[in-house]
Enzyme design. Structure first.
Site, PDB file in Angstrom:
ATOM      1  N   ASN A  90       0.794  -1.241   0.152  1.00 45.73           N
ATOM      2  CA  ASN A  90      -0.003  -0.164   0.267  1.00 45.73           C
ATOM      3  C   ASN A  90       0.817   1.230  -0.006  1.00 45.73           C
ATOM      4  O   ASN A  90       1.889   1.340   0.877  1.00 45.73           O
ATOM      5  CB  ASN A  90      -1.074  -0.134   1.740  1.00 45.73           C
ATOM      6  CG  ASN A  90      -1.977   1.440   1.116  1.00 45.73           C
ATOM      7  OD1 ASN A  90      -1.357   1.350   0.007  1.00 45.73           O
ATOM      8  ND2 ASN A  90      -2.512   1.645   2.668  1.00 45.73           N
ATOM      9  N   TRP A  91       1.094   1.925  -1.106  1.00 46.98           N
ATOM     10  CA  TRP A  91       1.781   2.851  -1.370  1.00 46.98           C
ATOM     11  C   TRP A  91       1.637   4.156  -0.802  1.00 46.98           C
ATOM     12  O   TRP A  91       1.720   5.498  -0.518  1.00 46.98           O
ATOM     13  CB  TRP A  91       1.917   3.379  -2.928  1.00 46.98           C
ATOM     14  CG  TRP A  91       2.472   2.423  -3.694  1.00 46.98           C
ATOM     15  CD1 TRP A  91       3.196   1.191  -3.233  1.00 46.98           C
ATOM     16  CD2 TRP A  91       3.610   2.194  -5.048  1.00 46.98           C
ATOM     17  NE1 TRP A  91       4.288   0.175  -3.541  1.00 46.98           N
ATOM     18  CE2 TRP A  91       3.678   1.028  -5.430  1.00 46.98           C
ATOM     19  CE3 TRP A  91       3.429   3.021  -5.542  1.00 46.98           C
ATOM     20  CZ2 TRP A  91       4.487   0.791  -6.337  1.00 46.98           C
ATOM     21  CZ3 TRP A  91       3.449   2.615  -6.971  1.00 46.98           C
ATOM     22  CH2 TRP A  91       3.875   1.717  -7.119  1.00 46.98           C
ATOM     23  N   LYS A  92       0.374   3.951  -0.385  1.00 47.55           N
ATOM     24  CA  LYS A  92      -0.668   5.212   0.499  1.00 47.55           C
ATOM     25  C   LYS A  92      -0.474   6.850  -0.382  1.00 47.55           C
ATOM     26  O   LYS A  92      -0.268   6.559  -0.988  1.00 47.55           O
ATOM     27  CB  LYS A  92      -0.386   5.750   1.966  1.00 47.55           C
ATOM     28  CG  LYS A  92       0.026   4.102   2.821  1.00 47.55           C
ATOM     29  CD  LYS A  92      -0.090   4.300   4.168  1.00 47.55           C
ATOM     30  CE  LYS A  92      -0.170   3.328   5.033  1.00 47.55           C
ATOM     31  NZ  LYS A  92      -0.060   3.102   6.855  1.00 47.55           N
ATOM     32  N   HIS A 124      -9.540   0.911   5.101  1.00 44.53           N
ATOM     33  CA  HIS A 124      -8.382   0.799   6.684  1.00 44.53           C
ATOM     34  C   HIS A 124      -7.893   2.049   7.175  1.00 44.53           C
ATOM     35  O   HIS A 124      -9.140   2.683   6.987  1.00 44.53           O
ATOM     36  CB  HIS A 124      -7.089   1.646   5.071  1.00 44.53           C
ATOM     37  CG  HIS A 124      -5.491   1.648   5.759  1.00 44.53           C
ATOM     38  ND1 HIS A 124      -5.269   2.416   6.355  1.00 44.53           N
ATOM     39  CD2 HIS A 124      -5.045   0.748   5.214  1.00 44.53           C
ATOM     40  CE1 HIS A 124      -3.913   2.315   6.722  1.00 44.53           C
ATOM     41  NE2 HIS A 124      -3.495   1.235   6.079  1.00 44.53           N
ATOM     42  N   GLU A 141      -7.078   4.985   8.293  1.00 50.25           N
ATOM     43  CA  GLU A 141      -6.653   5.841   8.184  1.00 50.25           C
ATOM     44  C   GLU A 141      -8.083   6.899   7.480  1.00 50.25           C
ATOM     45  O   GLU A 141      -8.390   7.396   7.714  1.00 50.25           O
ATOM     46  CB  GLU A 141      -5.212   5.911   7.191  1.00 50.25           C
ATOM     47  CG  GLU A 141      -4.104   5.784   7.816  1.00 50.25           C
ATOM     48  CD  GLU A 141      -3.055   5.578   6.872  1.00 50.25           C
ATOM     49  OE1 GLU A 141      -2.103   5.052   7.256  1.00 50.25           O
ATOM     50  OE2 GLU A 141      -2.694   5.377   5.726  1.00 50.25           O
ATOM     51  N   GLU A 164      -5.155  -4.851  10.726  1.00 48.47           N
ATOM     52  CA  GLU A 164      -3.441  -4.473  10.636  1.00 48.47           C
ATOM     53  C   GLU A 164      -4.177  -3.419  12.146  1.00 48.47           C
ATOM     54  O   GLU A 164      -4.416  -2.456  12.384  1.00 48.47           O
ATOM     55  CB  GLU A 164      -3.884  -2.718  10.038  1.00 48.47           C
ATOM     56  CG  GLU A 164      -3.325  -4.510   8.726  1.00 48.47           C
ATOM     57  CD  GLU A 164      -2.917  -2.903   7.659  1.00 48.47           C
ATOM     58  OE1 GLU A 164      -2.368  -2.796   7.171  1.00 48.47           O
ATOM     59  OE2 GLU A 164      -4.009  -2.068   7.509  1.00 48.47           O
ATOM     60  N   GLY A 215       3.091   2.066  11.337  1.00 48.03           N
ATOM     61  CA  GLY A 215       4.105   3.236  10.825  1.00 48.03           C
ATOM     62  C   GLY A 215       4.871   3.764  12.482  1.00 48.03           C
ATOM     63  O   GLY A 215       5.259   4.625  12.409  1.00 48.03           O
ATOM     64  N   SER A 222       3.928  -2.062  10.059  1.00 48.42           N
ATOM     65  CA  SER A 222       5.345  -2.349  10.322  1.00 48.42           C
ATOM     66  C   SER A 222       5.314  -3.262   9.367  1.00 48.42           C
ATOM     67  O   SER A 222       6.598  -4.116  10.444  1.00 48.42           O
ATOM     68  CB  SER A 222       5.270  -2.015  11.623  1.00 48.42           C
ATOM     69  OG  SER A 222       5.397  -0.598  11.714  1.00 48.42           O
ATOM     70  N   GLY A 235       3.316  -1.586   4.345  1.00 50.92           N
ATOM     71  CA  GLY A 235       2.845   0.157   3.857  1.00 50.92           C
ATOM     72  C   GLY A 235       4.157   0.445   3.317  1.00 50.92           C
ATOM     73  O   GLY A 235       4.643   0.342   2.740  1.00 50.92           O
ATOM     74  N   GLY A 236       5.485   1.255   4.869  1.00 52.60           N
ATOM     75  CA  GLY A 236       6.282   1.978   4.264  1.00 52.60           C
ATOM     76  C   GLY A 236       7.376   0.689   3.435  1.00 52.60           C
ATOM     77  O   GLY A 236       8.396   1.808   2.192  1.00 52.60           O
TER      78      GLY A 236
END
Length: 264
Positions: free
Chosen positions: A10-12, A103, A105, A175, A181, A221, A242-243
């Site tokens: 997920n590049w967000k 998600h 967010e 998640e 994150g 993470s 994610g990251g």
């Protein structure tokens, strides 16, 4: 029952068109020499504005190793919904098979409700795509001891009025919000316990076949250093990353870390 693992990135809200193409090229290069049959399903979720260029890049001898997901959608087919993207629009992209919904967010910053997420899941499945339904608890909910109750409620509402057959096709991503994150990773054994609970919830709602078929990912993470231990667990079917998905080499290491389970 053997379930094909999924590693989804997920590049967000990262990467313009040029950066998205560069990252896709890098990932293709990292996976080039690996037999497709040995890989898990590899999925990347660019921003809406980069879906076209990433789709075009994957069509350049992508060899079918990488699929795309949208980071969101709206449940209405068309209309006066400024800023939204319909599922029919997403179907323009030949490599797009998944849509991430629910998600944390989206829930936190954009006030998405369980009812809205359910409407999206129904519409996605009706249009032949696959929802990746996210669920998870906050640190406060975990400390209060209501993790299982909260997540079970999220799952129950997300799959309301969805058939057992369509549920079986779907994907869930657990998640823990406190691990997204933050650099903190939920202990693999505990993550597996929660995922088994989610599977039991699906079993009670939709039956044993749906529970055994649905793929449930862990997110929060996820790193190259954690993936093998996570994939060794009985009920973890992959990861929503994610990251670590924003660099081709680190994401490829995660993909390769899931290969042992993919080839079972």
């Amino acid at each position: 029952m053997s379930r094909k693992p999924i590693i989804a990135g997920n590049w967000k809200m990262h990467n313009n068109n040029a950066q998205s193409v560069e990252l896709t090229e890098g990932l293709k290069a990292e996976l080039k020499e690996i037999d497709k049959n040995l890989l898990p399903e590899v999925v990347i979720a660019p921003v809406f504005t980069s879906l076209y260029v990433v789709n075009e890049e994957l069509n350049k001898c992508g060899c079918g190793k990488i699929k795309m997901a949208s980071q969101n959608c709206y449940y209405e087919p068309k209309g006066a919904f400024t800023g939204e993207v319909s599922i029919d629009m997403l179907k323009d992209f030949s490599n797009l098979e998944y849509v991430i919904i629910g998600h944390s967010e989206r829930r936190q910053y954009f006030n998405e409700t369980d009812e809205m997420i359910n409407k999206k899941a129904i519409a996605i499945l009706a249009n032949g795509l696959i929802p990746i339904v996210c669920c998870g608890e906050t640190l406060e909910q975990r400390e209060e001891g209501i993790t299982d109750k909260h997540i079970s409620t999220q799952i129950t509402k997300a799959f309301e009025n969805i058939s057992a057959e369509d549920t079986a096709k779907s994907v869930i991503a657990y998640e823990p919000i406190w691990a997204i994150g933050t650099g903190k990773t939920c202990d693999s054994v505990e993550a597996n316990r929660v995922i088994k609970m989610i599977r039991e919830t699906i079993k009670s709602l939709k039956g044993e076949n749906a529970a055994n078929s649905i793929r449930i990912l862990y997110g929060g993470s996820v790193k190259p250093e954690t993936i093998e231990e996570q994939m060794a667990q009985s009920d973890i079917d992959g990861a929503l990353v994610g990251g670590a998905s924003l660099k081709a080499d680190s994401f490829a290491k995660i993909v390769k870390g899931a290969m042992a389970k993919a080839s079972v």
